[in-house]
Scaffold this active site. Structure first.
Site, PDB file in Angstrom:
ATOM      1  N   ASP A 299       0.713  -1.108  -0.153  1.00  0.00           N
ATOM      2  CA  ASP A 299       0.250   0.105  -0.001  1.00  0.00           C
ATOM      3  C   ASP A 299       1.445   1.286  -0.062  1.00  0.00           C
ATOM      4  OD1 ASP A 299      -2.365  -1.714   0.112  1.00  0.00           O
ATOM      5  OD2 ASP A 299      -2.500  -1.504   2.470  1.00  0.00           O
ATOM      6  N   ILE A 300       0.428   2.318  -0.374  1.00  0.00           N
ATOM      7  CA  ILE A 300       1.587   3.532  -0.649  1.00  0.00           C
ATOM      8  C   ILE A 300       1.779   3.788   1.281  1.00  0.00           C
ATOM      9  CG2 ILE A 300      -0.555   5.253   0.215  1.00  0.00           C
ATOM     10  CD1 ILE A 300       0.320   7.101  -2.795  1.00  0.00           C
TER      11      ILE A 300
END
Ligand code: URA
Length: 234
Positions: A103-104
């Site tokens: 994920d970011i």
């Protein structure tokens, strides 16, 4: 393959510089000086040297990235920074891509390569490659949570495979979680299912590849021969 391409792929010299080096007679193939940048060589058997140093051709690159927050696991995006922006320019021509996604806001180990077969093997759902994450959660992890993770959790769209949850002795808001799948937001969703929340997530290993803790966040380095052999033999 053209000799200038082989040198460009195997060293940090640019095409223009390589032309100059060839003009100066600094490049040879099987002991004979090459004067034409377009000269064709067999990259598997010919011995190419530059200033007397043998050039080892490699088709693939394997990079360990310590991913920071704020980058998405992609090679291009219109809105966000992408992990391939963190690849040093000398490896850019290999066009590496991330093996799987973090994920970011997830930190830690991300493998970047242009070896599609290896990526496919590591990511195949049948491979069940274990991935271990360091988690800081909003509440402490309990003995019952450990049991729930080990049983598998029904997340609605799928039931997770048995996962290992090990709270750290120093602080039970911190734990290590090992999962053998890689579904979207999986660790965060598993914590949600036990009424807890992931507030910091860092991948520390994937199969037998472990994040080099001396690698600063945002930096990449090639895998060592040993790391690569272990990973390929996975
Ligand atoms: N699980 C998540 O929730 N996020 C990641 O980035 C990786 C695993």
């Amino acid at each position: 393959m053209r000799i200038d391409k082989l040198i460009a792929n195997s060293t940090s010299w640019g095409r223009k510089e390589i032309k100059q080096l060839i003009k100066k007679g600094m490049v040879s193939c099987n002991g004979k000086i090459v004067s034409d940048a377009g000269f064709h060589v067999d990259e598997t058997s010919d011995e190419i040297t530059l200033s007397g140093e043998r050039i080892v051709y490699s088709k693939y690159v394997y990079l360990m990235l310590n991913k920071p927050d704020g980058y998405i696991s992609a090679t291009f995006d219109k809105h966000y920074r992408v992990v391939t922006e963190l690849v040093p320019s000398q490896y850019a021509h290999y066009e590496p891509f991330p093996v799987g996604r973090l994920d970011i806001d997830t930190h830690g180990l991300l493998l970047l390569t242009n070896d599609g077969d290896l990526a496919h093997r590591l990511l195949s759902p049948k491979s069940h490659v274990p991935k271990t994450y360091f988690v800081r959660s909003s509440s402490p992890v309990t003995a019952s949570d450990i049991h729930t993770f080990a049983q598998g959790i029904d997340l609605g769209d799928f039931t997770t495979m048995p996962a290992k949850l090990v709270p750290l002795e120093s602080d039970t808001n911190e734990s290590l979680v090992t999962i053998c799948e890689g579904k979207f937001h999986q660790v965060k969703r598993m914590f949600e299912a036990i009424d807890n929340e992931v507030i910091y997530l860092k991948r520390i290993s994937m199969g037998n590849l472990t994040l080099d803790e001396s690698l600063p966040e945002g930096e990449c380095r090639p895998l060592t021969d040993e790391e690569l052999q272990n990973l390929i033999g996975e």
